[in-house]
Design an enzyme around this catalytic site. Structure first.
Site, PDB file in Angstrom:
ATOM      1  CG  HIS A 122     -22.770 -11.850  41.878  1.00 16.66           C
ATOM      2  ND1 HIS A 122     -22.242 -10.871  41.079  1.00 16.66           N
ATOM      3  CD2 HIS A 122     -23.531 -11.214  42.804  1.00 16.66           C
ATOM      4  CE1 HIS A 122     -22.676  -9.680  41.489  1.00 16.66           C
ATOM      5  NE2 HIS A 122     -23.452  -9.867  42.543  1.00 16.66           N
ATOM      6  CB  SER A 123     -21.369 -11.428  45.952  1.00 13.65           C
ATOM      7  OG  SER A 123     -21.202 -10.665  47.117  1.00 13.65           O
ATOM      8  CG  LEU A 124     -20.015 -16.371  49.791  1.00 15.36           C
ATOM      9  CD1 LEU A 124     -18.658 -16.304  50.485  1.00 15.36           C
ATOM     10  CD2 LEU A 124     -21.121 -16.731  50.779  1.00 15.36           C
ATOM     11  CB  ALA A 184     -16.521 -14.116  43.005  1.00 19.22           C
ATOM     12  CB  SER A 203     -19.755 -11.771  38.765  1.00 23.09           C
ATOM     13  OG  SER A 203     -20.793 -10.826  38.812  1.00 23.09           O
TER      14      SER A 203
END
Length: 229
Positions: free
Chosen positions: A70-72, A74, A98
């Site tokens: 998720h975010s970083l 990903a 994500s």
């Protein structure tokens, strides 16, 4: 199947560890967060350096596994999959990206790493996803700030290096109210795999992964079941 989770910058690993019971027996959850960072990798190391070190750890994995970031996280999951391929090792059966725009695109929104302290924490609060106990304690924030800044610096300093696309299926999860990773900037993840691609919208902002966990877990479970088949 093993599910390796790559948390967001400042993300509490407990969020992902709590999924273990929900996803059993379809998946065994393992979190590759700050606590599992290889000792040879500095906190401010580039995303690609961390990915290379994680790939070295995972290259001996025998059973099927999947990545979720998720975010970083990903970006780190994506680069770790690329590193595994470059090292001649099996990659993930599926990648779930994500809350982050496609790797070749610039991220919208302000950069946080070098903001003055007061403004830095204002932006972190607006972004969400940071444990409440941290946001409410000045002493804890003072301890956490250097490491959190380093993670934002790694994310903001990331530059995509062109290469062959992955060959595993990719599921992109986008928050319906996420202005950091809107759906139209997540759809181009399809360019980074020759496998199946799907974009799913989840109600919520940038941290829909915590706001709407049940919906996220339904998508993850469905994707892992398909990967096993």
């Amino acid at each position: 199947m093993l599910l390796y989770c790559f948390p967001h910058a400042g993300g509490a690993e407990s969020l992902y560890r709590a999924w273990a019971e929900e996803l059993a027996p379809d998946a065994e959850v393992r979190v590759l967060g700050r606590g599992s960072r290889p000792s040879t990798v500095a906190p401010a190391a580039p995303v690609t350096a961390l990915a290379s070190a994680l790939a070295d750890r995972l290259r001996a994995e025998n059973g099927p596994f999947a990545f979720l970031g998720h975010s970083l996280g990903a970006l780190i999951a994506f680069e770790t999959a690329r590193e595994l391929r470059s090292k001649g090792a099996p990659g993930p059966h599926t990648l779930i990206a994500s809350g982050h725009v496609a790797p070749h695109l610039p991220s919208p929104g302000p950069e946080l790493a070098d903001l003055p302290t007061v403004k830095f924490w204002e932006e972190v609060r607006l972004l969400g996803g940071t444990p409440p106990e941290l946001m409410e304690s000045e002493a804890l924030r003072e301890v956490a700030e250097p490491g959190l800044r380093a993670e934002f610096r790694a994310a903001e300093g990331y530059r995509y290096s062109p290469g062959l696309p992955l060959d595993c299926p990719v599921l992109a999860l986008a928050g319906t109210e996420d202005d950091r990773a809107p759906a139209e900037l997540m759809a181009p993840w399809r360019m980074h795999t020759t496998g199946d691609f799907e974009l799913q919208l989840v109600p919520g902002g940038h941290f829909f992964i915590a706001e709407n966990t049940a919906c996220v877990l339904d998508s993850v479970r469905s994707r892992l079941t398909a990967a096993v088949r």
